[in-house]
Design a protein around this motif. Structure first.
Motif, PDB file in Angstrom:
ATOM      1  N   HIS A 167      55.730  45.308  36.129  1.00  0.00           N
ATOM      2  CA  HIS A 167      56.760  45.759  37.067  1.00  0.00           C
ATOM      3  C   HIS A 167      56.740  44.849  38.284  1.00  0.00           C
ATOM      4  CE1 HIS A 167      54.109  48.565  39.766  1.00  0.00           C
ATOM      5  NE2 HIS A 167      53.469  47.479  39.415  1.00  0.00           N
ATOM      6  N   GLU A 222      60.618  52.918  38.972  1.00  0.00           N
ATOM      7  CA  GLU A 222      60.832  53.093  37.545  1.00  0.00           C
ATOM      8  C   GLU A 222      59.508  52.960  36.797  1.00  0.00           C
ATOM      9  OE1 GLU A 222      63.799  50.492  35.979  1.00  0.00           O
ATOM     10  OE2 GLU A 222      65.358  51.157  37.378  1.00  0.00           O
ATOM     11  N   ASN A 223      59.479  53.466  35.565  1.00  0.00           N
ATOM     12  CA  ASN A 223      58.286  53.354  34.748  1.00  0.00           C
ATOM     13  C   ASN A 223      57.991  51.905  34.402  1.00  0.00           C
ATOM     14  OD1 ASN A 223      58.026  56.162  34.675  1.00  0.00           O
ATOM     15  ND2 ASN A 223      59.286  56.335  32.842  1.00  0.00           N
ATOM     16  N   GLY A 296      54.653  53.954  38.135  1.00  0.00           N
ATOM     17  CA  GLY A 296      55.472  54.791  37.273  1.00  0.00           C
ATOM     18  C   GLY A 296      54.624  55.635  36.351  1.00  0.00           C
TER      19      GLY A 296
END
Length: 308
Positions: A167, A222-223, A296
């Motif tokens: 991420h 977000e995940n 996440g």
């Protein structure tokens, strides 16, 4: 995640298949049902990265375990751990949720200089009638900046069953509620500076632009995105599908197995753990840098444009 299994190596079988095989072993369920053992493993993963040595002579070369979060002290901790040891060309087995961007880059460059090999997993001891055997199970996570440390290896292997997730980097003290937080011009400068450093590092290590694209496409609210086998290859994160290339002559399970001492699958934990007290131990605060730590929940499938 699914990668091709290695061939021609009994230890390759142990690494890829031990998790399923051990379900039938006496004592395995007892190990997983031990709350103290499980809690101890969880706490280790929440603390600053720790380095331990797994020796498996005469069966194999041995390897370094790197478990936990990267902090400002981690590069020095590694140098202290390896002082007086010839670790050039050794393998690092990673189980980490990431941490400080700049400190992870510094550690990755150090590993690259030493010609270390990298993989993802958890070390275990298999007790046999002929003695203990060291092995590596794939039940582990390499997330955020851990992925870029994985990239530093001269040979890189990700076993089936391991989880590699990415991420965006973000200000570590505001990652838990990134949308609601406020940011100054200096904050934006730090993030953009560290993205530039991360990009240079990625290409210096032989990584592809796809890795940066995938990581920088996932905001902290977000995940995390779990890389598929195709993405592991397109990003150049893996260089081999043979475990023997990172753990040559690895410990075997050819003798009758009497029991297994193992770790459970890694838990999930908050992204700001580097600033919290864990089990009575004050964890070091991050340096003035962006952070890449899990924020996440479980990983989800990539958007259509990320599918490969």
């Amino acid at each position: 995640m699914r990668l091709a299994k290695s061939s021609g190596s009994s230890y390759g079988w142990a690494l890829l298949c031990a998790a399923a095989f051990c379900l039938a072993l006496p004592g395995f369920a007892a190990a997983l049902d031990n709350p103290a053992s499980v809690n101890a493993t969880i706490e280790v993963r929440k603390q600053p990265m720790q380095f331990t040595w797994t020796a498996c002579e005469p069966h194999c070369q041995g390897w370094i375990n790197a478990v936990g979060i990267v902090t400002a002290e981690t590069p020095k901790a590694f140098d202290d751990f390896t002082a007086g040891r010839d670790v050039a060309g050794m393998t690092v087995v990673l189980d980490s949720g990431g941490g400080s961007v700049n400190d992870a880059i510094a550690l990755g460059r150090r590993w690259h200089e030493l010609g270390l090999r990298t993989t993802v997993g958890t070390s275990v001891v298999i007790k046999t009638e002929t003695g203990d055997r060291a092995a590596v199970l794939p039940d582990a996570y390499c997330e955020s900046m851990c992925v870029f440390m994985l990239l530093s290896g001269k040979a890189r292997y990700v076993p089936e069953g391991a989880h590699v997730r990415v991420h965006q980097i973000w200000m570590g003290d505001r990652a838990e509620d990134a949308r609601a937080a406020s940011y100054s011009a200096d904050d934006l400068m730090i993030v953009e500076r560290d993205i530039g450093r991360l990009a240079k590092y990625t290409f210096d290590m032989g990584g592809a632009g796809d890795l940066l694209y995938l990581a920088l496409s996932i905001p902290p609210w977000e995940n995390l995105h779990e890389l598929s086998p195709a993405e592991l290859r397109s990003t150049n994160l893996v260089t081999t599908d043979r475990v023997a290339d990172v753990l040559p002559g690895g410990g075997t399970a050819d003798a009758p197995v009497a029991g297994l001492v193992t770790k459970p699958v890694q838990d999930r934990f908050p992204g700001n753990v580097a600033n919290t007290a864990v089990a009575g131990t004050i964890v070091s605060k991050p340096t003035k840098t962006a952070e890449a730590v899990p924020t996440g929940g479980v990983a989800t499938s990539a958007p259509a444009e990320h599918q490969q």
